[in-house]
Design a protein around this motif. Sequence first.
Motif, PDB file in Angstrom:
ATOM      1  N   LEU A  30       1.000  -1.096  -0.163  1.00  0.00           N
ATOM      2  CA  LEU A  30       0.217   0.337   0.052  1.00  0.00           C
ATOM      3  C   LEU A  30       1.269   1.750   0.269  1.00  0.00           C
ATOM      4  CD1 LEU A  30      -2.622   1.063   0.208  1.00  0.00           C
ATOM      5  CD2 LEU A  30      -2.578   1.459   2.819  1.00  0.00           C
ATOM      6  N   LEU A  31       1.691   0.961   0.824  1.00  0.00           N
ATOM      7  CA  LEU A  31       2.812   2.915   0.917  1.00  0.00           C
ATOM      8  C   LEU A  31       3.984   2.685  -0.303  1.00  0.00           C
ATOM      9  CD1 LEU A  31       3.764   2.441   4.741  1.00  0.00           C
ATOM     10  CD2 LEU A  31       2.733   4.034   3.851  1.00  0.00           C
ATOM     11  N   TRP A  32       3.831   1.656  -1.200  1.00  0.00           N
ATOM     12  CA  TRP A  32       4.977   2.123  -2.303  1.00  0.00           C
ATOM     13  C   TRP A  32       4.248   1.943  -3.509  1.00  0.00           C
ATOM     14  CZ3 TRP A  32      10.162   0.466  -2.557  1.00  0.00           C
ATOM     15  CH2 TRP A  32      10.954   1.289  -3.777  1.00  0.00           C
ATOM     16  N   PHE A  33       3.248   1.240  -4.036  1.00  0.00           N
ATOM     17  CA  PHE A  33       2.177   2.067  -4.734  1.00  0.00           C
ATOM     18  C   PHE A  33       1.202   2.849  -4.679  1.00  0.00           C
ATOM     19  CE2 PHE A  33       3.654  -2.767  -5.263  1.00  0.00           C
ATOM     20  CZ  PHE A  33       4.389  -2.953  -6.549  1.00  0.00           C
ATOM     21  N   PRO A  37       3.766   7.591  -4.185  1.00  0.00           N
ATOM     22  CA  PRO A  37       3.487   7.636  -6.257  1.00  0.00           C
ATOM     23  C   PRO A  37       2.828   9.014  -5.717  1.00  0.00           C
ATOM     24  CG  PRO A  37       3.444   5.648  -6.080  1.00  0.00           C
ATOM     25  CD  PRO A  37       3.260   5.575  -4.469  1.00  0.00           C
ATOM     26  N   TRP A  38       1.914   9.091  -4.582  1.00  0.00           N
ATOM     27  CA  TRP A  38       0.893  10.639  -4.601  1.00  0.00           C
ATOM     28  C   TRP A  38       2.152  11.623  -3.945  1.00  0.00           C
ATOM     29  CZ3 TRP A  38      -0.060  12.352   0.719  1.00  0.00           C
ATOM     30  CH2 TRP A  38      -0.832  13.924   0.152  1.00  0.00           C
ATOM     31  N   ALA A  39       2.708  11.651  -2.820  1.00  0.00           N
ATOM     32  CA  ALA A  39       3.579  12.415  -2.401  1.00  0.00           C
ATOM     33  C   ALA A  39       4.767  12.807  -2.726  1.00  0.00           C
ATOM     34  CB  ALA A  39       3.964  11.285  -1.105  1.00  0.00           C
ATOM     35  N   GLU A  40       4.927  12.382  -4.245  1.00  0.00           N
ATOM     36  CA  GLU A  40       6.141  12.048  -4.769  1.00  0.00           C
ATOM     37  C   GLU A  40       6.273  13.122  -5.239  1.00  0.00           C
ATOM     38  OE1 GLU A  40       9.282  10.251  -8.165  1.00  0.00           O
ATOM     39  OE2 GLU A  40       7.382   9.418  -8.172  1.00  0.00           O
ATOM     40  N   PRO A  41       5.657  13.829  -6.103  1.00  0.00           N
ATOM     41  CA  PRO A  41       4.947  15.804  -6.565  1.00  0.00           C
ATOM     42  C   PRO A  41       5.562  16.535  -5.559  1.00  0.00           C
ATOM     43  CG  PRO A  41       3.174  14.017  -7.503  1.00  0.00           C
ATOM     44  CD  PRO A  41       3.880  13.197  -6.204  1.00  0.00           C
ATOM     45  N   LEU A  42       5.057  15.699  -4.316  1.00  0.00           N
ATOM     46  CA  LEU A  42       4.633  17.373  -3.272  1.00  0.00           C
ATOM     47  C   LEU A  42       6.739  17.186  -2.406  1.00  0.00           C
ATOM     48  CD1 LEU A  42       1.716  15.730  -1.628  1.00  0.00           C
ATOM     49  CD2 LEU A  42       2.062  17.672  -3.452  1.00  0.00           C
ATOM     50  N   LEU A  43       7.255  16.480  -3.384  1.00  0.00           N
ATOM     51  CA  LEU A  43       8.324  16.507  -2.570  1.00  0.00           C
ATOM     52  C   LEU A  43       9.481  16.487  -3.031  1.00  0.00           C
ATOM     53  CD1 LEU A  43       8.347  12.726  -0.502  1.00  0.00           C
ATOM     54  CD2 LEU A  43       7.664  14.668   0.719  1.00  0.00           C
TER      55      LEU A  43
END
Length: 92
Positions: A30-33, A37-43
């Motif tokens: 759940l974290l990996w997929f 991916p949801w948080a990546e553009p925010l970082l």
Amino acid sequence: MYSWIWRKLPFGLPGKLAGSVLLATATVALLWFVVFPWAEPLLPFDDVQVTQDSGNPGGDSAVDPDAPAGDGHDLPYDTDRNNTPPAPSPSR
């Protein structure tokens, strides 16, 4: 919380171990997929390119062609003194 989960898992010790592995695997998936991916553009972790003034990575646009040869750094200490071996101590 973990003791509550352990008590609620069925089928004795083998079922509890299998259930624990299944829950841990589902959490990691759940974290990996989903979450990462949801948080990546925010970082800002993928913005790591280092450029010179011209925007050319590794370019030499900041180098002054009229500057004397050398590295251009003025060191506040004597580097030759640091390379000499220490004087031997007197023997007793």
